[in-house]
Design a protein around this motif. Structure first.
Motif, short mmCIF file in Angstrom:
data_model
loop_
_atom_site.label_atom_id
_atom_site.label_comp_id
_atom_site.label_asym_id
_atom_site.label_seq_id
_atom_site.Cartn_x
_atom_site.Cartn_y
_atom_site.Cartn_z
N GLY A 1 0.80 -1.22 0.00
CA GLY A 1 0.00 0.00 0.00
C GLY A 1 0.82 1.26 0.00
O GLY A 1 0.27 2.35 -0.22
N GLN A 2 2.14 1.16 0.23
CA GLN A 2 2.98 2.35 0.17
C GLN A 2 3.03 2.87 -1.27
O GLN A 2 2.85 2.12 -2.22
N ARG A 3 3.31 4.16 -1.38
CA ARG A 3 3.34 4.80 -2.70
C ARG A 3 4.77 5.12 -3.10
O ARG A 3 5.62 5.40 -2.25
N ALA A 4 5.00 5.07 -4.39
CA ALA A 4 6.31 5.37 -4.94
C ALA A 4 6.12 6.30 -6.14
O ALA A 4 5.14 6.17 -6.89
N SER A 5 7.06 7.22 -6.30
CA SER A 5 7.05 8.14 -7.44
C SER A 5 7.92 7.56 -8.55
O SER A 5 9.06 7.16 -8.30
N ILE A 6 7.37 7.51 -9.76
CA ILE A 6 8.06 6.88 -10.89
C ILE A 6 8.37 7.94 -11.95
O ILE A 6 7.49 8.70 -12.35
N PRO B 1 10.00 12.40 -20.34
CA PRO B 1 10.55 13.40 -19.42
C PRO B 1 9.48 14.40 -18.98
O PRO B 1 8.59 14.77 -19.75
N GLY B 2 9.58 14.80 -17.71
CA GLY B 2 8.63 15.75 -17.17
C GLY B 2 7.35 15.15 -16.63
O GLY B 2 6.54 15.87 -16.05
N ARG B 3 7.13 13.87 -16.82
CA ARG B 3 5.92 13.21 -16.33
C ARG B 3 6.27 12.36 -15.11
O ARG B 3 7.29 11.70 -15.08
N LYS B 4 5.44 12.41 -14.10
CA LYS B 4 5.59 11.58 -12.91
C LYS B 4 4.38 10.69 -12.76
O LYS B 4 3.25 11.13 -12.98
N PHE B 5 4.62 9.46 -12.38
CA PHE B 5 3.57 8.48 -12.18
C PHE B 5 3.63 7.97 -10.74
O PHE B 5 4.70 7.94 -10.12
N VAL B 6 2.48 7.59 -10.23
CA VAL B 6 2.37 7.09 -8.86
C VAL B 6 2.15 5.59 -8.92
O VAL B 6 1.25 5.11 -9.61
N ALA B 7 2.96 4.87 -8.19
CA ALA B 7 2.86 3.41 -8.11
C ALA B 7 2.50 3.01 -6.68
O ALA B 7 2.92 3.66 -5.72
N ILE B 8 1.71 1.95 -6.56
CA ILE B 8 1.29 1.41 -5.26
C ILE B 8 1.95 0.05 -5.08
O ILE B 8 1.84 -0.82 -5.95
N VAL B 9 2.65 -0.12 -3.96
CA VAL B 9 3.35 -1.37 -3.69
C VAL B 9 2.32 -2.49 -3.55
O VAL B 9 1.41 -2.41 -2.71
N GLN B 10 2.46 -3.53 -4.37
CA GLN B 10 1.54 -4.65 -4.37
C GLN B 10 2.10 -5.88 -3.66
O GLN B 10 1.36 -6.61 -3.00
N GLN C 1 -4.43 5.36 -19.45
CA GLN C 1 -4.15 6.29 -20.54
C GLN C 1 -3.22 5.69 -21.60
O GLN C 1 -2.96 6.33 -22.62
N MET C 2 -2.72 4.49 -21.34
CA MET C 2 -1.88 3.76 -22.29
C MET C 2 -0.63 4.55 -22.70
O MET C 2 -0.24 4.59 -23.86
N GLN C 3 0.02 5.17 -21.71
CA GLN C 3 1.26 5.90 -21.98
C GLN C 3 2.50 5.07 -21.68
O GLN C 3 3.59 5.41 -22.15
N LEU C 4 2.37 4.02 -20.92
CA LEU C 4 3.50 3.19 -20.53
C LEU C 4 3.47 1.88 -21.29
O LEU C 4 2.41 1.38 -21.64
N ARG C 5 4.65 1.34 -21.52
CA ARG C 5 4.79 0.08 -22.23
C ARG C 5 5.73 -0.85 -21.46
O ARG C 5 6.67 -0.38 -20.80
N PRO C 6 5.50 -2.14 -21.52
CA PRO C 6 6.41 -3.07 -20.85
C PRO C 6 7.82 -2.95 -21.40
O PRO C 6 8.02 -2.74 -22.60
#
Length: 409
Positions: free
Chosen positions: A218-223, A229-238, A261-266
């Motif tokens: 449940g902790q949060r991480a900034s990605i 560049p210039g974009r930040k994403f929030v991740a939740i520890v699973q 939003q389909m901005q990230l890719r594996p």
């Protein structure tokens, strides 16, 4: 008389030349004699005030993105492709028929098995009627019942074989780029196409073992993504790996990012900043104020001296917390508003030494005109990112977290 006159004139000239210099030399000596013995100017030091600020306890590392669900479709039996019911890169739904193999022979086997099942069923029913009238033995009924079960098993096998020639999507996903075409003959286990569930993206990373007690679900991480560049994403520890890596002494962590939003890719490279906690009113001092000694941390605190308007040093042991560039959190030993020495500690040999504080900040602030008068170059503003689209539906990462909490492992 002439000789006497010459001597008097020479004496007068000497007196006029040496008299003022002698008086100047005697004046400092007289002042030093009048000053108290042993008096000297206090050493100059620089000082800073203990401030209150917001401290974030976090850790930086790197990781990689991967799909929430990913699979490569492969056939379980050999066969020839007769239909491909999807396009490269399009979205597919769970249960959708994607690949159809030639199933003429399996369908014929299904029909044959159905006919055999019909005969076996009729024979078994007839034997049951006859045994009730004592025309046949019970053994004949048992044999017909076994034949009926064999026919049912043959039909189930034929149907299962026919179903293996149809490949359906196991979950909602986006199809990759296929490597086969209609008419290709594939052996069992050959690659057809990959499916990627991108509604949520996992970021896998590792942290040193000293952080394993701070990690929680449940902790949060900034990605930060280098490709965006210039974009930040929030991740939740699973999930947190219960097994530590013996080679690197690190713990594996998996966090989830909402990717509707389909901005990230594996496969993307990610910079992860995991947040363990936040303190709004943390005491901080410049890192130059810390004086390590014998495994402990000390600061030289300035306290009022015995005389008026004098400051003396007081060596104080402190307990430090989170370190930030140029700042150190103080957990114990100081209070808000205390002043500590930041430069000149080497000149303070003993505790209780009187010091003179030099304020360099005020001197630097006294020269703002030169900086203001310098020509300013207009800088182009950075490009503004396009506004994000409104997200519809619940966060898939929160749903996955709730499902995991309901069924603990």
């Amino acid at each position: 008389m002439a000789v006497v006159g010459i001597l008097v004139a020479s004496a007068a000239a000497w007196w006029l030349q040496r008299g003022p210099q002698a008086q100047m030399q005697l004046a400092p000596a007289a002042s030093n004699a009048s000053a108290p013995a042993g008096a000297s100017r206090p050493p100059a030091v620089e000082a800073a005030t203990v401030a209150i600020t917001r401290i974030v306890d976090d850790s930086q590392t790197v990781g990689s993105l991967r799909s929430r669900q990913s699979v490569v479709l492969r056939p379980e039996v050999s066969g020839r492709i007769t239909a491909l019911n999807f396009r490269d890169g399009e979205r597919v739904r769970k249960g959708q028929l994607l690949v159809q193999f030639d199933d003429q022979l399996p369908r014929a086997q299904v029909q044959q098995s159905q006919a055999e099942l019909s005969i076996a069923t009729a024979n078994h029913q007839r034997n049951q009627d006859l045994v009730a009238q004592n025309f046949i033995s019970q053994r004949s009924v048992d044999e017909s019942g076994a034949n009926l079960q064999v026919a049912q098993a043959k039909l189930a096998l034929a149907r299962a074989t026919a179903e293996r020639l149809k490949i359906v999507a196991p979950f909602d996903a986006i199809a990759g780029i296929r490597v086969v075409n209609v008419g290709d003959y594939l052996k069992d286990g050959a690659d057809i196409v990959n499916l990627e569930d991108l509604e949520a993206i996992y970021v896998d990373f590792r942290l040193p073992e000293r952080f394993q007690t701070k990690l929680q679900r449940g902790q949060r991480a900034s990605i930060d993504i280098d490709a965006l560049p210039g974009r930040k994403f929030v991740a939740i520890v699973q999930a947190i790996d219960p097994l530590l890596d013996a080679n690197g002494r690190s713990v594996g962590v998996r966090a989830c990012i909402d990717n509707r939003q389909m901005q990230l890719r594996p496969g993307m490279f990610a910079r992860v900043n995991t947040v363990f906690g936040e303190r709004e009113k943390a005491l901080v001092v410049p890192e130059e104020a810390i004086v390590p000694q014998g495994g402990k941390q000390f600061v030289l605190k300035l306290v009022p001296g015995a005389e008026v308007d004098t400051l003396v040093t007081q060596r104080t042991e402190v307990k430090v917390g989170v370190r930030r560039p140029g700042k150190v959190e103080i957990l114990e030993g100081l209070n808000e508003g205390d002043r500590v020495v930041t430069a000149g500690q080497q000149r303070l040999q003993k505790d209780g030494t009187a010091v003179r504080v030099v304020d360099l900040a005020s001197k630097a602030a006294a020269q703002p005109a030169s900086a203001a008068s310098a020509p300013q170059v207009a800088q182009a503003s950075p490009p503004t990112a396009a506004p994000a689209k409104a997200l519809v539906g619940p966060n898939p990462c929160l749903q996955a977290q709730a499902a995991g909490a309901a069924k603990p492992v």
